[in-house]
Design an enzyme around this catalytic site. Structure first.
Site, short mmCIF file in Angstrom:
data_model
loop_
_atom_site.label_atom_id
_atom_site.label_comp_id
_atom_site.label_asym_id
_atom_site.label_seq_id
_atom_site.Cartn_x
_atom_site.Cartn_y
_atom_site.Cartn_z
N HIS A 9 19.49 117.51 -121.87
CA HIS A 9 18.69 118.27 -120.90
C HIS A 9 17.67 119.16 -121.59
O HIS A 9 17.81 119.52 -122.76
CB HIS A 9 19.59 119.11 -119.99
CG HIS A 9 20.35 120.18 -120.71
ND1 HIS A 9 19.76 121.35 -121.14
CD2 HIS A 9 21.64 120.24 -121.10
CE1 HIS A 9 20.65 122.11 -121.74
NE2 HIS A 9 21.81 121.45 -121.74
N GLU A 79 29.29 118.78 -119.75
CA GLU A 79 29.44 119.38 -121.08
C GLU A 79 30.89 119.73 -121.38
O GLU A 79 31.69 119.93 -120.45
CB GLU A 79 28.56 120.65 -121.16
CG GLU A 79 28.57 121.37 -122.49
CD GLU A 79 28.12 120.53 -123.69
OE1 GLU A 79 28.84 119.57 -124.06
OE2 GLU A 79 27.06 120.86 -124.26
#
Length: 186
Positions: A9, A79
């Protein structure tokens, strides 16, 4: 064999300052928006038959701004869950846990290395079993590094040697008969 593209990201306030971000929802900074758009200038969504994305806002926004609007969200790409270390920098953690490294010590109250590896191994199996020529995953720094290690069948501690920059594109594939890193941090 499928080529797997990994996109980390774009920048957030916490990634800029080095704070560990797993479940905290943060949007992209202005630089992060530009990084995501840059990914879209380099990659054409029509070239990918399987598009997977972490459900976290920062990954979804990166995919969207890159032009990948038809993503399959999967919690398996989230994550590494940092538990008690959420929002802390490595230096702050080491004040209480001298010598701490996620690859060796994990996170109290969070996921173990084995748990992270198990879910990213599922992503590898899904991609390899898909039969597509190219797949892409929009995700995060530590989790994407573990995904690469699963692809390569490397021990998780090797993750320390594969840093991922925000907004980067990496490619996993094969070199003859071996799983390989084709490109890293492009």
């Amino acid at each position: 064999m499928t080529q797997l593209y990994l996109v980390r990201h774009g920048e957030t306030e916490w990634s800029r300052s080095g704070r560990h971000t797993s479940v905290t929802e943060l949007d992209l900074t202005d630089d992060g928006v530009e990084q995501a758009r840059s990914v879209g200038q380099r990659l054409d969504p029509r070239d990918f038959d399987l598009v997977l994305c972490s459900p976290r806002l920062r990954a979804r926004r990166t995919a969207e701004l890159a032009g990948f609007t038809d993503c399959q969200l999967t919690e398996d790409l989230a994550e590494w869950y940092y538990g008690d270390f959420e929002g802390l920098t490595s230096d702050q953690i080491r004040q209480h846990y001298p010598g701490w490294r996620i690859w060796f010590n994990g996170c109290p109250g969070g996921e173990s290395a084995d748990e992270v590896r198990a879910r990213l191994t599922r992503v590898v199996a899904r991609v390899r079993g898909s039969g597509v020529e190219r797949a892409i995953c929009f995700g995060h720094g530590h989790a994407s590094r573990v995904l690469a290690l699963c692809w390569l069948d490397f021990p998780i501690i090797f993750g320390q040697s594969f840093p991922l920059e925000v907004g980067s594109v990496s490619i996993l594939g094969r070199e003859k008969e071996s799983a390989a890193v084709v490109r890293w941090n492009s």
